[in-house]
Design an enzyme around this catalytic site. Structure first.
Site, PDB file in Angstrom:
ATOM      1  N   LYS A   1       0.930  -1.294   0.055  1.00 56.37           N
ATOM      2  CA  LYS A   1      -0.150   0.379   0.363  1.00 56.37           C
ATOM      3  C   LYS A   1       0.782   1.103   0.076  1.00 56.37           C
ATOM      4  O   LYS A   1       0.621   1.960  -0.795  1.00 56.37           O
ATOM      5  CB  LYS A   1      -1.018  -0.144   1.639  1.00 56.37           C
TER       6      LYS A   1
HETATM    7  C1  LIG Z   1      -4.177  -4.537   0.328  1.00 55.85           C
HETATM    8  C2  LIG Z   1      -2.854  -6.133   0.394  1.00 55.85           C
HETATM    9  C3  LIG Z   1      -3.246  -7.242  -0.590  1.00 55.85           C
HETATM   10  C4  LIG Z   1      -4.708  -6.501  -2.160  1.00 55.85           C
HETATM   11  O1  LIG Z   1      -4.286  -5.679  -2.677  1.00 55.85           O
HETATM   12  P1  LIG Z   1      -5.917  -5.163  -3.460  1.00 55.85           P
HETATM   13  O2  LIG Z   1      -5.274  -4.245  -4.598  1.00 55.85           O
HETATM   14  O3  LIG Z   1      -6.759  -5.067  -2.679  1.00 55.85           O
HETATM   15  O4  LIG Z   1      -6.270  -6.003  -4.694  1.00 55.85           O
HETATM   16  C5  LIG Z   1      -2.355  -8.048  -0.967  1.00 55.85           C
HETATM   17  N1  LIG Z   1      -1.412  -8.128   0.182  1.00 55.85           N
HETATM   18  C6  LIG Z   1      -1.624  -6.941   0.812  1.00 55.85           C
HETATM   19  C7  LIG Z   1      -0.180  -7.340   2.024  1.00 55.85           C
HETATM   20  C8  LIG Z   1      -2.062  -5.971   1.278  1.00 55.85           C
HETATM   21  O5  LIG Z   1      -1.460  -5.240   1.631  1.00 55.85           O
END
Ligand SMILES: *Cc1c(COP(=O)(O)O)cnc(C)c1O
Length: 466
Positions: A112
């Site tokens: 993120k």
């Molecule tokens: C948010 C997240 C995901 C999922 O990503 P999306 O964009 O919501 O599909 C996968 N792995 C981790 C560690 C995340 O923090």
């Protein structure tokens, strides 16, 4: 560049408006009015650029005239300067034609940060231009809250208050939020569950007087700017492995479909992407869709990969809009029916279109642990449970023909020490820059699950910085 809503009932907006608004007024998601296109020569010209400069070039057509290019590049350089790896998103080879790209070297050790670090700075720039401030409120059970706090801490134009359920987040996750000391950051531990926290946030948005007084805003996963900031790492990996003169495939551990949608966008912009693997855990709505055109909601079950524990993937609406040839009436109808019936009705030819590039893969907790163990034994690599699902998906369906597959590593293994220890016998340490996380002073206030009390706390935070 202008943006239109997938539901067709909101006026077109520019990048800065879309950044601040998040969701369109008609309940739809913003999409670029036309896709930017890079020629093979354009891609080749980006080879070898530092990550931040490449990110600015890839994002530039989406930002359009909202932000001058040199400002955008400074924002990107500043955003990625704090990452714990000089390559920002390094590529690691695991096998012949199998690589992993580590997206977890940001301040909260999860992918993120790749977008949020840019987003916080974009907010500051646009709000300064408009001489405005906003207050971001959010509820978190773990990762998104800390990424938002790290993105907003110390920004001039933003206050941020994050609600978490008291005593119900992991210690690492809580400390990542509560040890960030900045005047514009507040943490409330609500005496209740994550759902209570979410309900409080919804109630604050529904309270029009309060919403206007503090100029409430959110940085949730449907914000287009987050998608735009996730496209560059796909470009960086592809260029490093021979694109545009060679095809490439990606495998993405998926929750809200934002990350893999960015890979799809890169393909739409002309990057030669042969296949996109969508990895899921036991919460497999997307895999069921891609395997058998069954998109039906099911209750969320907890798993080893909590950031993929979803019932509905909010960004899927963007792909649907494209699969339906950008028909907003058809998109609205499909989405409204889905909300009403819990099942999405997608005609077979449309589903085959999705299958033209996407494939689904699921792995339960036992399989995830086995994959973590296997990887560690095979090449000494430690993949967290989310990343392990992406790597397993890539191995399950290789492209053949020498097409390299890149699996996205979305979290640092040290965020999941118990699962890692069970699978490998090793307890991964936090990176040196975070080694003192457990010694840092925490700041948060425990509060009852009461809207008036929480709103008063938000108002106090806003007054402090006005
Ligand atoms: C948010 C997240 C995901 C999922 O990503 P999306 O964009 O919501 O599909 C996968 N792995 C981790 C560690 C995340 O923090």
């Amino acid at each position: 560049m202008r943006y239109i809503s997938t539901r067709g009932q909101a006026p077109a907006r520019d990048f800065a408006d879309v950044l601040l608004a998040g969701l369109a007024e008609d309940g739809g998601l913003f999409m670029p009015e036309a896709w930017p296109h890079f020629s093979p020569a354009d891609w080749r010209a980006m080879r070898g650029l530092p990550y931040a400069d490449l990110a600015a070039r890839v994002m530039q057509p989406f930002v359009g005239t909202s932000i001058p290019f040199d400002v955008l590049r400074t924002i990107c350089r500043d955003a990625y300067a704090g990452f714990g790896h000089p390559a920002v998103a390094p590529l690691i080879q695991l096998e012949t034609n199998l690589f992993t790209q580590e997206l977890f070297h940001g301040p909260t050790l999860a992918f993120k940060d790749m977008a949020m670090q840019v987003l916080g700075r974009l907010f500051d720039y646009v709000l300064t231009q408009r001489d405005k401030r906003v207050t971001i409120v959010g509820a978190t059970s773990g990762d998104t809250g800390s990424a938002a706090i790290e993105a907003c801490a110390g920004r001039d134009r933003v206050d941020i208050m994050i609600l978490h359920p008291h005593g119900r987040t992991s210690l690492v996750q809580r400390r990542q939020m509560t040890t960030v000391h900045a005047d514009n950051v507040g943490n409330i531990a609500v005496e209740g569950t994550f759902d209570d926290c979410q309900d409080l946030v919804k109630a604050m948005f529904a309270d029009t007087g309060f919403r206007n007084d503090v100029r409430l805003s959110a940085v949730n996963s449907i914000n287009w700017a987050r998608i735009a900031a996730q496209i560059p790492y796909y470009v960086a990996a592809a260029l490093a492995l021979g694109a545009p003169d060679r095809e490439i495939a990606f495998s993405v551990p998926t929750g809200n479909f934002g990350n893999v949608l960015a890979a799809w966008a890169a393909r739409r912009m002309g990057l030669p992407v042969a296949r996109l693997m969508v990895g899921s855990n036991r919460n497999d709505i997307l895999t069921r869709f891609l395997e058998s055109n069954d998109m039906s909601m099911a209750p969320v079950e907890p798993s080893l990969s909590p950031s993929m524990d979803i019932q509905v993937s909010s960004n899927f609406e963007r792909l649907l809009f494209e699969l339906l040839d950008r028909d907003p009436e058809a998109t609205s109808k499909t989405m409204l029916d889905f909300r009403r019936t819990g099942r999405m009705n997608v005609a077979d030819p449309i589903w085959h279109r999705a299958r033209g590039v996407f494939r689904g893969f699921r792995l339960d907790d036992a399989g995830t642990e086995a994959e973590i163990r296997r990887l560690h034994a095979a090449c000494g690599y430690l993949a967290d449970p989310h990343s392990a699902i992406g790597i397993a998906a890539a191995r399950a369906l290789p492209c053949g023909g020498g097409v390299p597959m890149v699996a996205m590593a979305t979290a640092h293994p040290a965020k999941f020490p118990d699962a890692m220890e069970r699978a490998t016998g090793h307890r991964p340490a936090l990176p040196p820059r975070m080694a003192d996380l457990f010694e840092r002073e925490e700041r948060f206030t425990v509060m009852p699950n009461d809207l008036g009390t929480i709103e008063a706390a938000v108002r106090a935070l806003v007054r402090r910085n006005a």
